[in-house]
Scaffold this motif. Structure first.
Motif, PDB file in Angstrom:
ATOM      1  N   GLU A  95       0.839  -1.195   0.000  1.00 60.85           N
ATOM      2  CA  GLU A  95       0.000   0.000   0.000  1.00 60.85           C
ATOM      3  C   GLU A  95       0.879   1.251   0.000  1.00 60.85           C
ATOM      4  O   GLU A  95       1.851   1.345   0.743  1.00 60.85           O
ATOM      5  N   ARG A  96       0.544   2.196  -0.824  1.00 55.26           N
ATOM      6  CA  ARG A  96       1.415   3.345  -1.071  1.00 55.26           C
ATOM      7  C   ARG A  96       1.639   4.207   0.150  1.00 55.26           C
ATOM      8  O   ARG A  96       2.722   4.762   0.350  1.00 55.26           O
ATOM      9  N   ARG A  97       0.646   4.348   1.016  1.00 56.37           N
ATOM     10  CA  ARG A  97       0.747   5.317   2.113  1.00 56.37           C
ATOM     11  C   ARG A  97       1.684   4.862   3.235  1.00 56.37           C
ATOM     12  O   ARG A  97       2.329   5.675   3.876  1.00 56.37           O
ATOM     13  N   ASP A 142     -14.797  -6.385  -3.254  1.00 57.68           N
ATOM     14  CA  ASP A 142     -14.320  -5.152  -2.623  1.00 57.68           C
ATOM     15  C   ASP A 142     -15.377  -4.567  -1.685  1.00 57.68           C
ATOM     16  O   ASP A 142     -16.587  -4.654  -1.944  1.00 57.68           O
ATOM     17  N   ASP A 195      -9.375  -2.892   3.014  1.00 54.95           N
ATOM     18  CA  ASP A 195      -9.184  -1.628   2.296  1.00 54.95           C
ATOM     19  C   ASP A 195      -7.714  -1.432   1.929  1.00 54.95           C
ATOM     20  O   ASP A 195      -7.389  -0.993   0.814  1.00 54.95           O
ATOM     21  N   HIS A 196      -6.816  -1.740   2.867  1.00 55.21           N
ATOM     22  CA  HIS A 196      -5.391  -1.601   2.585  1.00 55.21           C
ATOM     23  C   HIS A 196      -4.968  -2.536   1.455  1.00 55.21           C
ATOM     24  O   HIS A 196      -4.154  -2.161   0.598  1.00 55.21           O
ATOM     25  N   GLU A 242      -6.873  -3.678  -0.994  1.00 53.22           N
ATOM     26  CA  GLU A 242      -7.408  -3.143  -2.252  1.00 53.22           C
ATOM     27  C   GLU A 242      -6.520  -2.014  -2.769  1.00 53.22           C
ATOM     28  O   GLU A 242      -6.238  -1.921  -3.970  1.00 53.22           O
ATOM     29  N   ASN A 243      -6.079  -1.146  -1.865  1.00 56.61           N
ATOM     30  CA  ASN A 243      -5.185  -0.057  -2.270  1.00 56.61           C
ATOM     31  C   ASN A 243      -3.867  -0.606  -2.807  1.00 56.61           C
ATOM     32  O   ASN A 243      -3.298  -0.059  -3.760  1.00 56.61           O
ATOM     33  N   ASN A 257      -4.411  -1.892  -6.301  1.00 56.00           N
ATOM     34  CA  ASN A 257      -4.519  -0.765  -7.229  1.00 56.00           C
ATOM     35  C   ASN A 257      -3.165  -0.114  -7.478  1.00 56.00           C
ATOM     36  O   ASN A 257      -2.889   0.371  -8.585  1.00 56.00           O
ATOM     37  N   GLU A 258      -2.314  -0.087  -6.448  1.00 60.99           N
ATOM     38  CA  GLU A 258      -0.969   0.467  -6.609  1.00 60.99           C
ATOM     39  C   GLU A 258      -0.148  -0.383  -7.575  1.00 60.99           C
ATOM     40  O   GLU A 258       0.586   0.150  -8.412  1.00 60.99           O
TER      41      GLU A 258
END
Length: 237
Positions: free
Chosen positions: A165-167, A199, A212-213, A215-216, A219-220
């Protein structure tokens, strides 16, 4: 010694002191690194976080000490191990050093997996991916598939979210260095375990969870592959 004991963060003058008086300063810094790495409870830590900061340049004498410390023994606590993974990004490794670190990470990953210590196992999986992403993708695939059926989905969500996850990923900047073939494998893996039709749907304010993490993270991975130039990336998509 003052810089180590003052607990005021990493002193900005220490690197210059190491360069000018290495025979005195390096041994003191070595003891501080050992103390922070082996502490069994979370305590004062100023040096390991500094060496693990994104883009941090580490002096060669200290790189050698950090490699020896990481390979020498298990971290005393999970926070120190987290710093160790960060430090790997900033090391300039020759072939021998890289092989040694990979060997140590593999052994400790297998040990923690056997002992069902998932937090520690995940950090060593991250280390393997940092050190040799192309080969470690197979380890990641096996790790996700080895979970018991009733907890496999949870492991996949937690693993992919923590790694990619990007964050707040364990792996910062590693995807940008990945080959198209490796990104394609990772994206297949993500879609296999984190299927879009499952999702979560949120309305209004919510607190993101492991799903949620994950899924992010999926997507990343997709975004990274889309941004790759060339016919190979187009065919992969």
């Amino acid at each position: 010694r003052h810089g180590c004991l003052s607990d005021q963060g990493y002193p900005e003058w220490i690197d210059a002191l190491i360069i000018s008086h290495p025979q005195i300063a390096v041994s003191i810094i070595k003891r501080e690194i050992e103390s922070e790495w082996t502490a069994t409870v979370r305590s004062r830590s100023n040096f390991l976080p500094h060496y693990g900061a994104t883009g941090q340049i580490i002096l060669q004498p200290l790189q050698k000490i950090l490699i020896e410390r990481i390979c020498g023994s298990e971290a005393g606590n999970l926070i120190a191990l987290d710093r160790g993974v960060d430090i790997l990004r900033n090391l300039t490794l020759d072939g021998i050093q890289r092989k040694k670190l990979i060997s140590v990470a593999r052994k400790r990953f297998a040990h923690h997996q056997k002992k069902h210590k998932e937090d520690y196992a995940l950090h060593y999986l991250a280390a393997l991916l940092l050190l040799n992403l192309d080969e470690a993708v197979e380890v990641l695939t096996s790790w996700l598939g080895a979970a018991p059926a009733d907890s496999r989905q949870l492991r996949a969500e937690r693993t992919l979210g923590m790694l990619f996850e990007r964050r707040n990923p364990l792996l910062v900047g590693v995807l940008e260095r990945a080959s198209v073939a490796t990104l394609e494998k990772l994206l297949h893996l993500a879609y296999r375990h984190i299927r879009p039709e499952d999702d979560a749907v949120h309305n209004g304010t919510y607190s993101p969870d492991a799903r949620d993490h994950a899924e992010n993270a999926r997507n990343e991975l997709r975004t990274t592959l889309i941004k790759c130039p060339g016919a190979g990336a187009y065919r992969a998509m």
